[in-house]
Design a protein around this motif. Structure first.
Motif, PDB file in Angstrom:
ATOM      1  N   ARG A   1      -5.598 -10.916  11.486  1.00 43.71           N
ATOM      2  CA  ARG A   1      -4.972 -12.039  10.777  1.00 43.71           C
ATOM      3  C   ARG A   1      -5.835 -12.497   9.612  1.00 43.71           C
ATOM      4  NH1 ARG A   1      -2.865 -15.663  15.971  1.00 43.71           N
ATOM      5  NH2 ARG A   1      -1.079 -14.322  16.511  1.00 43.71           N
ATOM      6  N   TYR A   2      -7.136 -12.557   9.842  1.00 50.46           N
ATOM      7  CA  TYR A   2      -8.047 -12.968   8.763  1.00 50.46           C
ATOM      8  C   TYR A   2      -8.029 -11.943   7.625  1.00 50.46           C
ATOM      9  CZ  TYR A   2     -12.408 -14.338   6.457  1.00 50.46           C
ATOM     10  OH  TYR A   2     -13.338 -14.715   5.537  1.00 50.46           O
ATOM     11  N   ALA A   3      -8.084 -10.655   7.987  1.00 50.61           N
ATOM     12  CA  ALA A   3      -8.080  -9.610   6.967  1.00 50.61           C
ATOM     13  C   ALA A   3      -6.752  -9.576   6.218  1.00 50.61           C
ATOM     14  CB  ALA A   3      -8.365  -8.253   7.607  1.00 50.61           C
ATOM     15  N   TYR A   4      -5.633  -9.745   6.927  1.00 51.38           N
ATOM     16  CA  TYR A   4      -4.327  -9.757   6.267  1.00 51.38           C
ATOM     17  C   TYR A   4      -4.213 -10.919   5.282  1.00 51.38           C
ATOM     18  CZ  TYR A   4      -2.331  -6.155   9.310  1.00 51.38           C
ATOM     19  OH  TYR A   4      -2.048  -4.972   9.938  1.00 51.38           O
ATOM     20  N   LYS A   5      -4.772 -12.074   5.663  1.00 54.01           N
ATOM     21  CA  LYS A   5      -4.723 -13.226   4.759  1.00 54.01           C
ATOM     22  C   LYS A   5      -5.471 -12.915   3.465  1.00 54.01           C
ATOM     23  CE  LYS A   5      -5.501 -18.224   4.592  1.00 54.01           C
ATOM     24  NZ  LYS A   5      -6.116 -18.173   3.256  1.00 54.01           N
ATOM     25  N   LEU A   6      -6.666 -12.331   3.593  1.00 53.38           N
ATOM     26  CA  LEU A   6      -7.408 -11.947   2.391  1.00 53.38           C
ATOM     27  C   LEU A   6      -6.676 -10.870   1.614  1.00 53.38           C
ATOM     28  CD1 LEU A   6     -11.095 -11.764   3.714  1.00 53.38           C
ATOM     29  CD2 LEU A   6     -10.064 -13.565   2.330  1.00 53.38           C
ATOM     30  N   TYR A   7      -6.032  -9.959   2.334  1.00 49.59           N
ATOM     31  CA  TYR A   7      -5.392  -8.806   1.699  1.00 49.59           C
ATOM     32  C   TYR A   7      -4.190  -9.211   0.854  1.00 49.59           C
ATOM     33  CZ  TYR A   7      -3.772  -3.936   1.444  1.00 49.59           C
ATOM     34  OH  TYR A   7      -3.383  -2.696   1.010  1.00 49.59           O
ATOM     35  N   PHE A   8      -3.493 -10.264   1.294  1.00 51.51           N
ATOM     36  CA  PHE A   8      -2.284 -10.665   0.579  1.00 51.51           C
ATOM     37  C   PHE A   8      -2.480 -11.894  -0.308  1.00 51.51           C
ATOM     38  CE2 PHE A   8      -0.463  -7.965   3.852  1.00 51.51           C
ATOM     39  CZ  PHE A   8       0.511  -7.283   3.142  1.00 51.51           C
ATOM     40  N   ASP A   9      -3.657 -12.528  -0.264  1.00 50.48           N
ATOM     41  CA  ASP A   9      -3.941 -13.627  -1.179  1.00 50.48           C
ATOM     42  C   ASP A   9      -4.332 -13.075  -2.547  1.00 50.48           C
ATOM     43  OD1 ASP A   9      -3.370 -15.598   0.576  1.00 50.48           O
ATOM     44  OD2 ASP A   9      -5.435 -16.090   1.100  1.00 50.48           O
ATOM     45  N   HIS A  10      -3.869 -13.744  -3.603  1.00 48.65           N
ATOM     46  CA  HIS A  10      -4.230 -13.389  -4.987  1.00 48.65           C
ATOM     47  C   HIS A  10      -3.893 -11.926  -5.316  1.00 48.65           C
ATOM     48  CE1 HIS A  10      -6.340 -17.222  -5.024  1.00 48.65           C
ATOM     49  NE2 HIS A  10      -7.039 -16.839  -3.978  1.00 48.65           N
ATOM     50  N   GLN A  11      -2.859 -11.394  -4.674  1.00 47.04           N
ATOM     51  CA  GLN A  11      -2.404 -10.024  -4.932  1.00 47.04           C
ATOM     52  C   GLN A  11      -3.530  -9.006  -4.727  1.00 47.04           C
ATOM     53  OE1 GLN A  11      -1.002 -10.629  -8.964  1.00 47.04           O
ATOM     54  NE2 GLN A  11       1.103 -10.906  -8.279  1.00 47.04           N
ATOM     55  N   THR A  12      -4.366  -9.266  -3.714  1.00 44.41           N
ATOM     56  CA  THR A  12      -5.488  -8.368  -3.446  1.00 44.41           C
ATOM     57  C   THR A  12      -5.009  -6.974  -3.087  1.00 44.41           C
ATOM     58  OG1 THR A  12      -6.811 -10.242  -2.703  1.00 44.41           O
ATOM     59  CG2 THR A  12      -7.546  -8.064  -2.021  1.00 44.41           C
ATOM     60  N   TYR A  13      -3.886  -6.860  -2.399  1.00 44.19           N
ATOM     61  CA  TYR A  13      -3.356  -5.550  -2.016  1.00 44.19           C
ATOM     62  C   TYR A  13      -3.112  -4.671  -3.238  1.00 44.19           C
ATOM     63  CZ  TYR A  13       0.977  -7.927  -3.288  1.00 44.19           C
ATOM     64  OH  TYR A  13       1.937  -8.622  -3.967  1.00 44.19           O
ATOM     65  N   TYR A  14      -2.773  -5.281  -4.383  1.00 50.25           N
ATOM     66  CA  TYR A  14      -2.600  -4.525  -5.625  1.00 50.25           C
ATOM     67  C   TYR A  14      -3.935  -4.307  -6.328  1.00 50.25           C
ATOM     68  CZ  TYR A  14      -1.447  -3.575 -10.503  1.00 50.25           C
ATOM     69  OH  TYR A  14      -1.399  -3.029 -11.758  1.00 50.25           O
ATOM     70  N   ARG A  15      -4.728  -5.355  -6.411  1.00 51.02           N
ATOM     71  CA  ARG A  15      -5.957  -5.291  -7.187  1.00 51.02           C
ATOM     72  C   ARG A  15      -6.989  -4.359  -6.552  1.00 51.02           C
ATOM     73  NH1 ARG A  15      -6.201 -10.263 -10.458  1.00 51.02           N
ATOM     74  NH2 ARG A  15      -4.299 -11.441 -10.063  1.00 51.02           N
ATOM     75  N   VAL A  16      -7.027  -4.311  -5.204  1.00 52.31           N
ATOM     76  CA  VAL A  16      -8.063  -3.528  -4.549  1.00 52.31           C
ATOM     77  C   VAL A  16      -7.865  -2.033  -4.761  1.00 52.31           C
ATOM     78  CG1 VAL A  16      -6.959  -3.194  -2.298  1.00 52.31           C
ATOM     79  CG2 VAL A  16      -9.431  -3.459  -2.424  1.00 52.31           C
ATOM     80  N   SER A  17      -6.630  -1.622  -5.015  1.00 57.38           N
ATOM     81  CA  SER A  17      -6.361  -0.196  -5.225  1.00 57.38           C
ATOM     82  C   SER A  17      -6.172   0.173  -6.687  1.00 57.38           C
ATOM     83  CB  SER A  17      -5.109   0.225  -4.439  1.00 57.38           C
ATOM     84  OG  SER A  17      -3.991  -0.543  -4.850  1.00 57.38           O
ATOM     85  N   ASN A  18      -5.917  -0.798  -7.561  1.00 55.28           N
ATOM     86  CA  ASN A  18      -5.664  -0.500  -8.966  1.00 55.28           C
ATOM     87  C   ASN A  18      -6.762  -0.991  -9.896  1.00 55.28           C
ATOM     88  OD1 ASN A  18      -2.635   0.568  -9.263  1.00 55.28           O
ATOM     89  ND2 ASN A  18      -2.660  -0.981  -7.664  1.00 55.28           N
ATOM     90  N   LEU A  19      -7.372  -2.122  -9.581  1.00 55.06           N
ATOM     91  CA  LEU A  19      -8.404  -2.673 -10.451  1.00 55.06           C
ATOM     92  C   LEU A  19      -9.809  -2.448  -9.918  1.00 55.06           C
ATOM     93  CD1 LEU A  19      -6.753  -6.099 -11.373  1.00 55.06           C
ATOM     94  CD2 LEU A  19      -6.523  -3.895 -12.516  1.00 55.06           C
ATOM     95  N   ASP A  20      -9.937  -2.144  -8.635  1.00 58.33           N
ATOM     96  CA  ASP A  20     -11.237  -1.949  -8.010  1.00 58.33           C
ATOM     97  C   ASP A  20     -11.285  -0.555  -7.394  1.00 58.33           C
ATOM     98  OD1 ASP A  20     -13.677  -3.875  -7.075  1.00 58.33           O
ATOM     99  OD2 ASP A  20     -13.291  -2.330  -5.589  1.00 58.33           O
ATOM    100  N   GLY A  21     -12.456   0.053  -7.419  1.00 53.54           N
ATOM    101  CA  GLY A  21     -12.565   1.423  -6.915  1.00 53.54           C
ATOM    102  C   GLY A  21     -13.444   1.580  -5.712  1.00 53.54           C
ATOM    103  N   ARG A  22     -13.773   0.499  -5.036  1.00 54.20           N
ATOM    104  CA  ARG A  22     -14.689   0.598  -3.903  1.00 54.20           C
ATOM    105  C   ARG A  22     -14.004   0.883  -2.578  1.00 54.20           C
ATOM    106  NH1 ARG A  22     -17.489  -5.107  -4.670  1.00 54.20           N
ATOM    107  NH2 ARG A  22     -15.380  -5.547  -5.428  1.00 54.20           N
ATOM    108  N   LEU A  23     -12.702   0.634  -2.490  1.00 52.68           N
ATOM    109  CA  LEU A  23     -12.028   0.710  -1.188  1.00 52.68           C
ATOM    110  C   LEU A  23     -10.648   1.309  -1.390  1.00 52.68           C
ATOM    111  CD1 LEU A  23     -12.774  -0.221   1.735  1.00 52.68           C
ATOM    112  CD2 LEU A  23     -11.324  -2.185   1.326  1.00 52.68           C
ATOM    113  N   GLU A  24     -10.587   2.625  -1.493  1.00 53.52           N
ATOM    114  CA  GLU A  24      -9.306   3.279  -1.717  1.00 53.52           C
ATOM    115  C   GLU A  24      -8.481   3.385  -0.441  1.00 53.52           C
ATOM    116  OE1 GLU A  24      -7.747   4.317  -4.368  1.00 53.52           O
ATOM    117  OE2 GLU A  24      -9.284   3.732  -5.796  1.00 53.52           O
ATOM    118  N   ASN A  25      -9.143   3.577   0.711  1.00 49.17           N
ATOM    119  CA  ASN A  25      -8.416   3.761   1.972  1.00 49.17           C
ATOM    120  C   ASN A  25      -8.370   2.463   2.762  1.00 49.17           C
ATOM    121  OD1 ASN A  25     -11.176   3.936   2.287  1.00 49.17           O
ATOM    122  ND2 ASN A  25     -11.055   5.186   4.117  1.00 49.17           N
TER     123      ASN A  25
END
Length: 762
Positions: free
Chosen positions: A202-226
């Motif tokens: 639940r904590y990770a999902y909240k971070l993942y969906f706040d501030h469009q992180t689910y998009y930014r982590v795979s498109n704007l950041d390259g540290r965590l592709e999987n």
């Protein structure tokens, strides 16, 4: 087989005169020496060499001297896969360090434990308390059962059937709660792991969906592709490991404390000293721990590498699924199969490496903990009996039954204590494995937090050449740690104005497409955006939608609810037909907006999809809509969402390219009639008449913004196309004229040249 060998040894002994026992000993010594020289000694040398690399200076010298030999290691495929992971950014930079038990691990574990157990009064704390009490009860039951068995043996030696039967009955009665407690320990451990996982997910999902992180982590950041692998497998493995270790650390510690006290008391009861036995046991345990620590493989690094390789294998699978059509068109299954085979082989090689290192480590571990400790236990048990000066009972058997009772009780307690110490010793490698899981989960949450705060990293781009940094600085971009950072100002107001002031268009790879863009779009100003591929058209819409950061200048725009973006390939969500139109709203939110199914029917009529409701079986029909609907229907469904939400501004990115021109024109006219301002990317001239201004990019970083005179521009475009068609035929006409002149035997001089010759002769 042993009989055949013994027969041959007997024949050899009679033929050579050498005693058969000597032959047996010689063969055994030879086998042991060969086994040690070929297998054990090389393995110990390699393990000691791996541990010696913990010295930085020694490791540096080793890298300088043996660099060429390291390249030819037996796990080439594994190393190649890890390099691919690093190139693709699937492994965070600080994660490449060996995860081990240190301050960083304890700090990360403490943060994660605060998430999993938020307070003393939480449900997780209650389960932990119940689990701890159950472990304590199990320890007392173990001691009680050991004492009962000692009494049973005493009465057996005395041949006291009555008391033996009574003790046996008590032993059987104790077995019932003991088995329940054992089952309860496993139940609480599994339940605790599930609660830990629920909290962390639940904590990770909240971070993942706040501030469009689910998009930014795979498109704007390259540290965590999987991220999918980290959110599922890694969290599950981490929480299960934490719950398992709590049981396997708490109960052995309780067993050791209580069993040590009990052994001391019964040893004193036999008239001997209670100190030598525990002191001897502590010494042997300490030496065992030091030996195992010296030869222990780096399980943390091995587990982390295995998790990375599994994530890379899943990444290859997901790429094939996402690009299945393109791969099928190119008939590229052989190449993709090779990638999969290499990735799978890397996983297998890594697992075999772990199995091999565990084989020798467990062999040494079992030798020390089973045989050395058993011998030490025999000495501990015998000290009070041999050196004791007190006869426990004045019985006719001379105290034999009492000593037998003591021996049986102490032996059972020692077995339980040895098992507890063994679990503590073996739990070290589990703690190191937990360090690997903690590192991956902790790094994932750190990346989510940093990305949510607008801090991005691209390991593949970080540390680029100084020329790239100078170019960024020339374009007035703020550069930190070798990459540009977003320093632009973003403001949101519902005033019906979109304003960009000196805003550059920068891609996630830090390519500057447009150095500076300044424009202002007000409500009712329908903007047509054109230009060649890669000039920044879609990038501009991503910046306006808030997906990409503002690296410089000022961006003033309406809030997200007043802007609606429709891509060329609309997303079809999971749910009913109704959910496809109202997405991302829910049915409750739709009702709160005073919208009904009749309103949705009118919307579908506007986009010429009224027949869909009857065809699919009503608004509540559920299906895999991305496969059920055609390309044109999906695009019209995307436009239906526009009419449902009725935003101030519509960002349309080739969103009707698969829709017929007549239907497309009706939809755009309906959008204008609904007072929706259009910002459209299109290559169709038929849509020009619905726009008032033109923003044109040239692909070189330049742009122009001007009013759009549709009639004049269409007339000029038609004339341009007519002239291009005429000019394209001139070379063919000239070639045909020359062919005719050759066939007629005439001069190939053109009429213009003949007139020129005639005028010159005059």
């Amino acid at each position: 087989m042993p009989g055949v060998i013994s027969k041959h040894l007997t024949q050899l002994s009679s033929a050579t005169g050498i005693p058969e026992t000597s032959l047996h000993r010689a063969i055994c010594v030879s086998v042991v020496a060969l086994y040690y020289g070929k297998i054990i000694h090389p393995k110990l040398v390699s393990l000691m060499a791996q541990n010696s690399t913990l010295n930085p200076k020694r490791a540096a010298r080793k890298d300088l001297n043996d660099n060429k030999q390291d390249v030819l290691a037996e796990q080439d495929s594994t190393e190649a896969a890890i390099k691919n992971i690093e190139k693709l950014g699937l492994q965070k930079e600080n994660q490449k360090k060996n995860p081990t038990v240190n301050k960083a691990f304890l700090f990360q574990l403490q943060k994660l434990l605060k998430i999993m157990v938020p307070s003393v009064w939480s449900r997780e704390s209650g389960i932990l308390t119940s689990h701890t009490l159950t472990l304590i009860v199990r320890t007392f039951l173990s001691i009680y059962v050991a004492m009962l068995e000692g009494r049973m043996v005493k009465y057996i030696v005395r041949r006291d059937v009555k008391n033996f039967s009574f003790m046996l009955l008590r032993w059987l009665l104790v077995a019932l709660p003991a088995t329940f407690i054992n089952s309860m320990i496993r139940f609480l451990e599994s339940h605790l792991a599930m609660r830990f996982r629920t909290r962390l997910v639940r904590y990770a999902y909240k971070l993942y969906f706040d501030h469009q992180t689910y998009y930014r982590v795979s498109n704007l950041d390259g540290r965590l592709e999987n991220a999918d692998h980290c959110l599922t497998d890694d969290i599950t493995a981490f929480t299960s490991s934490v719950a398992h270790l709590y049981s396997h650390l708490t109960k052995p510690i309780l067993d050791l404390v209580l069993i040590t006290v009990s052994l001391y008391n019964i040893g004193k009861g036999m008239g001997g000293s209670g100190v030598p036995g525990p002191l001897l046991a502590a010494t042997v345990i300490f030496l065992t721990g030091q030996i195992l620590k010296a030869v222990s493989p780096k399980f943390g690094k091995l587990v982390a590498d295995e998790a990375n390789l599994k994530g890379y294998l899943r990444y290859i699978h997901s790429r094939i699924i996402a690009n299945a059509e393109e791969i099928a068109f190119y008939n590229g299954h052989k190449v993709e199969l090779n990638h999969l085979n290499r990735a799978y082989k890397a996983v297998c090689d890594q697992m075999i490496s772990i199995f091999s290192q565990r084989l020798w480590y467990i062999m040494l571990e079992q030798f020390l903990m089973k045989y050395v400790w058993s011998g030490t236990g025999m000495i501990m048990v015998s000290i009070p009996i041999i050196l004791g000066n007190k006869d426990p009972e004045n019985s006719k058997d001379g105290g034999v039954s009492a000593r037998t009772q003591y021996f049986t009780t102490a032996k059972n307690m020692l077995a339980s204590g040895a098992d507890a110490v063994e679990r503590l010793m073996t739990s070290y490698k589990e703690v190191v494995e937990l360090a690997g899981y903690t590192s991956r989960v902790g790094n994932m949450l750190d990346v989510f937090k940093e990305v949510g705060q607008g801090q991005y990293e691209k390991p593949s781009i970080k540390g680029n050449s100084k020329s790239g940094q100078r170019q960024w600085e020339t374009l007035r971009l703020t550069v930190k740690h070798g990459v540009p950072v977003a320093t632009g100002e973003l403001t949101e107001y519902s005033d019906g104005v979109i304003s960009l002031d000196d805003v550059p268009i920068v891609t996630p790879n830090y390519d500057v497409v447009v150095p500076s863009l300044s424009l202002k779009v007000v409500k009712g100003m329908h903007l047509l955006i054109t230009g060649p591929n890669g000039c920044g058209k879609s990038s501009l819409l991503r910046i306006l939608s808030g997906l990409w950061p503002v690296y410089r200048g000022k961006l003033h725009k309406p809030p997200a609810e007043d802007m609606f973006y429709i891509p060329q390939r609309p997303y079809m969500s999971i749910g009913s037909l109704r959910d496809q139109i109202i997405y991302p709203d829910t049915l409750e939110e739709m009702k709160n907006k005073k919208m009904t199914d009749k309103n949705l029917d009118m919307i579908l009529q506007q986009v010429h999809l009224a027949h869909i409701v009857r065809r699919e079986g009503g608004w509540d029909a559920a299906a895999d809509w991305k496969d059920v609907l055609s390309g044109g229907e999906k695009q019209r469904m995307g436009m239906a969402r526009l009419f449902y939400h009725k935003p101030q501004f519509a960002l349309l990115d080739e969103c009707t390219s698969a829709v017929s021109i007549d239907v497309e024109s009706q939809i755009y006219q309906a959008a204008k009639d609904a007072d929706i301002t259009l910002l459209t990317i299109t290559h169709r001239p038929s849509l020009w008449k619905f726009h008032t201004h033109l923003l044109q990019f040239d692909g070189e970083g330049n742009w122009t913004l001007e009013p759009l005179n549709t009639e004049t521009r269409l007339t000029l475009k038609e004339e341009k196309q007519r002239l291009e068609a005429q000019l394209s035929g001139i070379p063919r006409m000239q070639d045909r004229l020359q062919e005719l002149c050759v066939l007629l035997g005439e001069d190939s001089t053109t009429p213009d040249s003949q007139e020129a010759e005639t005028s010159s002769s005059d």
